[in-house]
Design a protein around this motif. Structure first.
Motif, PDB file in Angstrom:
ATOM      1  N   GLY A  18       0.796  -1.232   0.000  1.00 43.68           N
ATOM      2  CA  GLY A  18       0.000   0.000   0.000  1.00 43.68           C
ATOM      3  C   GLY A  18       0.820   1.269   0.000  1.00 43.68           C
ATOM      4  O   GLY A  18       0.417   2.266   0.604  1.00 43.68           O
ATOM      5  N   THR A  46      -2.034  -0.077  -7.627  1.00 47.02           N
ATOM      6  CA  THR A  46      -1.506   1.005  -8.474  1.00 47.02           C
ATOM      7  C   THR A  46      -0.093   1.380  -8.016  1.00 47.02           C
ATOM      8  O   THR A  46       0.287   1.117  -6.870  1.00 47.02           O
ATOM      9  N   THR A 191      -6.456   9.674  10.429  1.00 46.71           N
ATOM     10  CA  THR A 191      -5.275  10.263   9.798  1.00 46.71           C
ATOM     11  C   THR A 191      -5.665  10.766   8.407  1.00 46.71           C
ATOM     12  O   THR A 191      -6.461  10.115   7.720  1.00 46.71           O
TER      13      THR A 191
HETATM   14  N1  LIG Z   1      -6.292   6.929   7.662  1.00 46.16           N
HETATM   15  C1  LIG Z   1      -6.755   6.545   8.827  1.00 46.16           C
HETATM   16  O1  LIG Z   1      -7.543   7.270   9.477  1.00 46.16           O
HETATM   17  C2  LIG Z   1      -6.291   5.236   9.431  1.00 46.16           C
HETATM   18  C3  LIG Z   1      -6.421   5.051  10.817  1.00 46.16           C
HETATM   19  C4  LIG Z   1      -6.009   3.862  11.384  1.00 46.16           C
HETATM   20  C5  LIG Z   1      -5.450   2.867  10.589  1.00 46.16           C
HETATM   21  N2  LIG Z   1      -5.343   3.055   9.243  1.00 46.16           N
HETATM   22  C6  LIG Z   1      -4.784   1.954   8.438  1.00 46.16           C
HETATM   23  O2  LIG Z   1      -3.662   2.429   7.735  1.00 46.16           O
HETATM   24  C7  LIG Z   1      -3.439   1.600   6.593  1.00 46.16           C
HETATM   25  C8  LIG Z   1      -3.141   2.490   5.391  1.00 46.16           C
HETATM   26  O3  LIG Z   1      -4.315   3.242   5.086  1.00 46.16           O
HETATM   27  P1  LIG Z   1      -4.250   4.781   4.667  1.00 46.16           P
HETATM   28  O4  LIG Z   1      -4.874   5.553   5.751  1.00 46.16           O
HETATM   29  O5  LIG Z   1      -2.896   5.150   4.216  1.00 46.16           O
HETATM   30  O6  LIG Z   1      -5.320   4.766   3.478  1.00 46.16           O
HETATM   31  P2  LIG Z   1      -5.138   4.931   1.901  1.00 46.16           P
HETATM   32  O7  LIG Z   1      -4.505   6.232   1.595  1.00 46.16           O
HETATM   33  O8  LIG Z   1      -6.496   4.631   1.341  1.00 46.16           O
HETATM   34  O9  LIG Z   1      -4.112   3.775   1.511  1.00 46.16           O
HETATM   35  C9  LIG Z   1      -4.512   2.430   1.434  1.00 46.16           C
HETATM   36  C10 LIG Z   1      -3.458   1.648   0.690  1.00 46.16           C
HETATM   37  O10 LIG Z   1      -3.894   0.283   0.639  1.00 46.16           O
HETATM   38  C11 LIG Z   1      -3.738  -0.169  -0.690  1.00 46.16           C
HETATM   39  N3  LIG Z   1      -4.745  -1.169  -1.038  1.00 46.16           N
HETATM   40  C12 LIG Z   1      -6.099  -1.060  -0.976  1.00 46.16           C
HETATM   41  N4  LIG Z   1      -6.675  -2.156  -1.474  1.00 46.16           N
HETATM   42  C13 LIG Z   1      -5.665  -2.973  -1.873  1.00 46.16           C
HETATM   43  C14 LIG Z   1      -5.621  -4.256  -2.481  1.00 46.16           C
HETATM   44  N5  LIG Z   1      -6.750  -4.937  -2.783  1.00 46.16           N
HETATM   45  N6  LIG Z   1      -4.415  -4.805  -2.753  1.00 46.16           N
HETATM   46  C15 LIG Z   1      -3.273  -4.132  -2.463  1.00 46.16           C
HETATM   47  N7  LIG Z   1      -3.250  -2.939  -1.866  1.00 46.16           N
HETATM   48  C16 LIG Z   1      -4.436  -2.355  -1.589  1.00 46.16           C
HETATM   49  C17 LIG Z   1      -3.955   1.047  -1.560  1.00 46.16           C
HETATM   50  O11 LIG Z   1      -3.285   0.870  -2.808  1.00 46.16           O
HETATM   51  P3  LIG Z   1      -4.019   0.592  -4.210  1.00 46.16           P
HETATM   52  O12 LIG Z   1      -5.353   1.259  -4.145  1.00 46.16           O
HETATM   53  O13 LIG Z   1      -3.066   1.168  -5.190  1.00 46.16           O
HETATM   54  O14 LIG Z   1      -4.112  -0.885  -4.302  1.00 46.16           O
HETATM   55  C18 LIG Z   1      -3.299   2.144  -0.742  1.00 46.16           C
HETATM   56  O15 LIG Z   1      -1.939   2.266  -1.056  1.00 46.16           O
HETATM   57  C19 LIG Z   1      -4.700   0.745   6.445  1.00 46.16           C
HETATM   58  O16 LIG Z   1      -4.424  -0.566   6.888  1.00 46.16           O
HETATM   59  C20 LIG Z   1      -5.712   1.418   7.359  1.00 46.16           C
HETATM   60  O17 LIG Z   1      -6.651   0.499   7.884  1.00 46.16           O
HETATM   61  C21 LIG Z   1      -5.744   4.218   8.647  1.00 46.16           C
END
Ligand SMILES: NC(=O)c1ccc[n+]([C@@H]2O[C@H](COP(=O)([O-])OP(=O)(O)OC[C@H]3O[C@@H](n4cnc5c(N)ncnc54)[C@H](OP(=O)(O)O)[C@@H]3O)[C@@H](O)[C@H]2O)c1
Length: 265
Positions: A18, A46, A191
């Protein structure tokens, strides 16, 4: 600028999932700035931003919610690790997504895919890389969430996937502590990333207290200090500290009350 070490051993290869946005991209940025500058390989559907590809980040396109897709890319991951074999390996299980709404109103297919990505892919990748991790030394960083500490009504499946990651991560930390592999569970609160858009919202429905860069800074510091778990951000730490003292049913009702105030996507 620290160099990336694990149990005094230099890390030469990092596999992050990711890295195409949000917290994953910040991990790529943070690790690229380290002294020893280990090689980085990203797995997502991507590509990461071109600036990272220009700086040598390898991208392997993969939908990690599909087990056969993971198996398909194993030879490419192994080749990457073999090319950078002069040190340990770090796996960062970061890819994940959430959803909002009562379970009975949600797409079952989407919830199953969430479990496949947020849980199954992490176990699958760690299991495949474990022989190399134990042989070469290194670590695993699992990105969970503050949602892992209590049930989350209206995000029932998402919270449960993160509870799995929390429990599994801590158990692995203990199992691997004398094997040269350290495991860190990262628990961020809301975040500023694409997370809420991916969950179906036009814009973030709650105030996001922090940036992906701050989450990753704190996570990397915790990893360097050999911590097993880090809840990022002062107020998240406070919230988790207080809720851990309350009975589970009460915490579930409080969490449901808070999450019901969020307007529907
Ligand atoms: N943002 C928050 O508030 C928050 C809070 C607590 C925990 N988190 C955790 O942090 C982690 C990262 O999330 P983020 O906040 O950075 O969100 P984000 O910007 O939506 O990033 C999510 C990442 O996961 C990848 N992903 C999604 N579906 C996928 C698939 N089927 N196969 C491979 N990769 C996939 C996406 O890449 P592609 O779309 O290119 O595949 C993207 O790079 C997640 O595990 C989320 O649960 C986020």
């Amino acid at each position: 600028m620290n160099s990336l070490k694990c149990a005094d051993k230099k890390i030469s290869a990092v596999v992050v999932t990711g890295g195409s946005s949000g917290i994953g991209e910040s991990f790529i940025a943070s690790i690229s700035n380290l002294e020893d500058n280990p090689a980085i390989c990203n797995l997502s559907r991507t590509e990461p931003a071109k600036k990272w590809l220009d700086r040598g980040v390898r991208h392997i396109s993969c939908d990690l919610s599909i087990g056969q897709e993971i198996e398909r890319v194993v030879p490419e991951i192994q080749a990457f690790l073999a090319e950078h074999a002069d040190g340990g390996v770090l796996l960062i299980n970061n890819s994940g997504f959430g959803g909002y709404g009562e379970f009975h109103t949600q797409s079952l297919r989407r919830d199953l895919s969430m479990i496949d990505l947020n849980v199954r892919a992490c176990v699958h990748l760690a299991g495949l890389l474990m022989p190399t991790l134990i042989e070469r030394g290194g670590g695993i960083i699992n990105v969970a969430s503050t949602a892992c500490f209590q049930p989350t009504p209206l995000m029932a499946t998402y919270g449960a996937t993160k509870s799995f990651l929390h429990s599994w991560s801590l158990a692995l930390s203990d199992e691997l502590k004398d094997k040269g592999v350290r495991v860190l569970c990262v628990c961020p609160g809301p975040t500023a990333t694409n997370f809420f858009r991916a969950a179906g919202f036009k814009e973030s429905p709650i105030s996001v207290g922090t940036t992906a860069d701050k989450v990753v800074d704190e996570s990397m510091r915790a990893f360097f200090k050999d911590k097993w778990i880090v809840t990022t951000g002062f107020w998240n730490k406070m919230g988790v500290g207080i809720s851990s003292k309350l009975p589970k049913v009460l915490v579930t009702k409080l969490s449901g009350g808070t999450l019901r105030k969020i307007r529907q996507p």
